[in-house]
Scaffold this motif. Sequence first.
Motif, short mmCIF file in Angstrom:
data_model
loop_
_atom_site.label_atom_id
_atom_site.label_comp_id
_atom_site.label_asym_id
_atom_site.label_seq_id
_atom_site.Cartn_x
_atom_site.Cartn_y
_atom_site.Cartn_z
N ILE A 272 7.91 -3.35 6.94
CA ILE A 272 8.29 -2.11 6.24
C ILE A 272 9.44 -2.36 5.28
CG2 ILE A 272 9.31 0.18 6.60
CD1 ILE A 272 7.67 0.42 9.13
N GLY A 273 10.32 -3.29 5.62
CA GLY A 273 11.46 -3.57 4.74
C GLY A 273 11.05 -4.04 3.36
N GLY A 274 9.88 -4.65 3.22
CA GLY A 274 9.44 -5.13 1.91
C GLY A 274 8.62 -4.15 1.12
N VAL A 275 8.32 -2.99 1.71
CA VAL A 275 7.49 -2.00 1.03
C VAL A 275 8.12 -1.46 -0.25
CG1 VAL A 275 6.53 0.34 1.26
CG2 VAL A 275 6.18 -1.34 3.08
N PRO A 276 9.43 -1.09 -0.26
CA PRO A 276 9.99 -0.48 -1.48
C PRO A 276 9.88 -1.35 -2.72
CG PRO A 276 11.47 -0.17 0.38
CD PRO A 276 10.41 -1.11 0.84
N SER A 277 10.09 -2.65 -2.57
CA SER A 277 10.02 -3.51 -3.75
C SER A 277 8.62 -3.51 -4.35
CB SER A 277 10.46 -4.93 -3.40
OG SER A 277 9.59 -5.48 -2.42
N GLN A 278 7.59 -3.45 -3.50
CA GLN A 278 6.23 -3.43 -4.01
C GLN A 278 5.86 -2.07 -4.60
OE1 GLN A 278 4.93 -6.32 -4.19
NE2 GLN A 278 6.59 -7.16 -2.95
N VAL A 279 6.37 -1.00 -3.99
CA VAL A 279 6.15 0.35 -4.54
C VAL A 279 6.74 0.44 -5.94
CG1 VAL A 279 6.71 2.79 -4.27
CG2 VAL A 279 6.03 1.43 -2.27
N ALA A 280 7.99 0.00 -6.09
CA ALA A 280 8.67 0.08 -7.38
C ALA A 280 8.02 -0.83 -8.42
CB ALA A 280 10.15 -0.27 -7.21
N SER A 281 7.64 -2.04 -8.00
CA SER A 281 7.03 -2.98 -8.94
C SER A 281 5.69 -2.49 -9.44
CB SER A 281 6.87 -4.35 -8.27
OG SER A 281 8.12 -4.90 -7.93
N SER A 282 4.89 -1.92 -8.52
CA SER A 282 3.57 -1.42 -8.91
C SER A 282 3.69 -0.25 -9.88
CB SER A 282 2.81 -0.99 -7.66
OG SER A 282 1.55 -0.45 -7.99
N ALA A 283 4.60 0.66 -9.60
CA ALA A 283 4.77 1.83 -10.48
C ALA A 283 5.27 1.42 -11.85
CB ALA A 283 5.72 2.83 -9.84
N SER A 284 6.28 0.56 -11.89
CA SER A 284 6.86 0.16 -13.18
C SER A 284 5.90 -0.72 -13.98
CB SER A 284 8.19 -0.56 -12.96
OG SER A 284 8.02 -1.71 -12.17
#
Length: 503
Positions: free
Chosen positions: A48-60
């Motif tokens: 779960i700790g790595g989820v935010p970086s992938q969420v942000a990268s995918s959106a941007s």
Amino acid sequence: MRSQRSSPEMLPQEPTQAAPVAEPHTQEPGSDNRACGLSVCTKVCYGIGGVPSQVASSASAFYLQIFLLDVAQVPAAQVSLALFGGKVSGAVADPVAGFFINKSRRTRAGRLMPWALGCMPLIALAYFFLWFLPPFTSLRGLWYTTFYCLFQALATFFQVPYTALTMMLTPSPRERDSVTAYRMTMEMAGTLMGATVHGLIVSSAHGSRRCEDPGLSGSTAVSPDVARLYCIAAAVVALTYPVCGSFLCLGVKERSDTSAPASGPGLSFFTGLAITSRHPPYLNLVVSFLFISAAVQVEQSYLVLFCTHASRLQDHVQNLVLTILISAVLSTPLWEWALQRFGKRTSAFGICVMVPFSVLLAAVPSAPVAYVVAFVSGVSIAVSLLLPWSMLPDVVDDFQLQHQHGPGVETIFYSSYVFFTKLSGAGALGISTLSLEFAGYEAGACQQAEEVVVTLKVLIGAVPTCMILIGLCILMVGPTPKIPSQDTSSQQSLRRRTSYSLA
């Protein structure tokens, strides 16, 4: 999909250079015991700790460029500078992060965990202001360049200790493989969630209704509702950092460094880079995938712009993005089987499957064609992100058979590959966005000039096609790394999995 095989930015990102920590004592595969085991809760919290970086990268990756051009109405030349500067800052931050983390002292929370947790609130702030529309207009280019550079650099300072944390959770190689599998699963979910949530929130901002009046061809004022939608989407994504960071902090405990003494003197990053860059199979791999990874990033970045200004597919953008991502994720197991069954060089031809379809989309920009192209592109992108991380271990094994160096060589191979691919993406996106400026792109306009439409068709069709074909030609004619014996390969693979988190 494995995060280490992706690229910047659409699928789970490839982890940046792991902090150059000392190589831990390797265990034999059969020596795992229950004392080294991790609970399912710990593994899930780490993933779960790595989820935010992938969420942000995918959106941007999909929506930042059209936001800067059509919502923030930043001139294309300044957008080019912002994208180039951000990518370069992320690349430069990679070895810098490894250096500072290696020099840091261990605290009660560990040595890596404070870096990962400390970066999360800063990344959240930088990400939110990256999508915030400031009241002034003259310095918006500088505003977005600054925050995009901060976001990329801080994201690297998070990813370095986070990926290296795998080897500090347990000394068991089997448990590390299990932890990595949990992380990959969570990051795949984060990639899909980022594109889905952000796209659903801002979908009305770029629909066909935005320019219903056929007389609206010049720049239009930014609607407060559109700016508000992007702020809401940014806030939702930014909120994932403290939420997921709480799971990482409460559910994961970093073990003390139980490294065994190194077997030889370590290499500095630049000394090791000078040595490894002279290895022919590595040079061939890096140069070929500089072209291929740049092609993937260009195809991905211009899809939304192409659908908005070069075709009448504005209302299909969200579905097309999801089609690409879902196709890439679902086809990854198939490509992993193909790599084992047919070999890596043969499987590389799967990358060029998207070539004729991309050209077809540029020539016939209709909805049915677009969905077929999106599906096929996802399949091809999956193998393009999977293949280099599958070939790198062979290159490292070949290098170690020919040279005798101390610990740290594997890390230099992986980190330098990430460094160069980030630079290639920076150059490709910077130059391609600058071409829109030369074509006369008018920020915020409902209808662009014919030159801009032609440029977008070239960027979505001809440019990725040429770069993929050049990269494949270099890959096929270059030297092949020698495959070591089974015993040697197993020992080196085990050591690499234990000493580096990109296994």
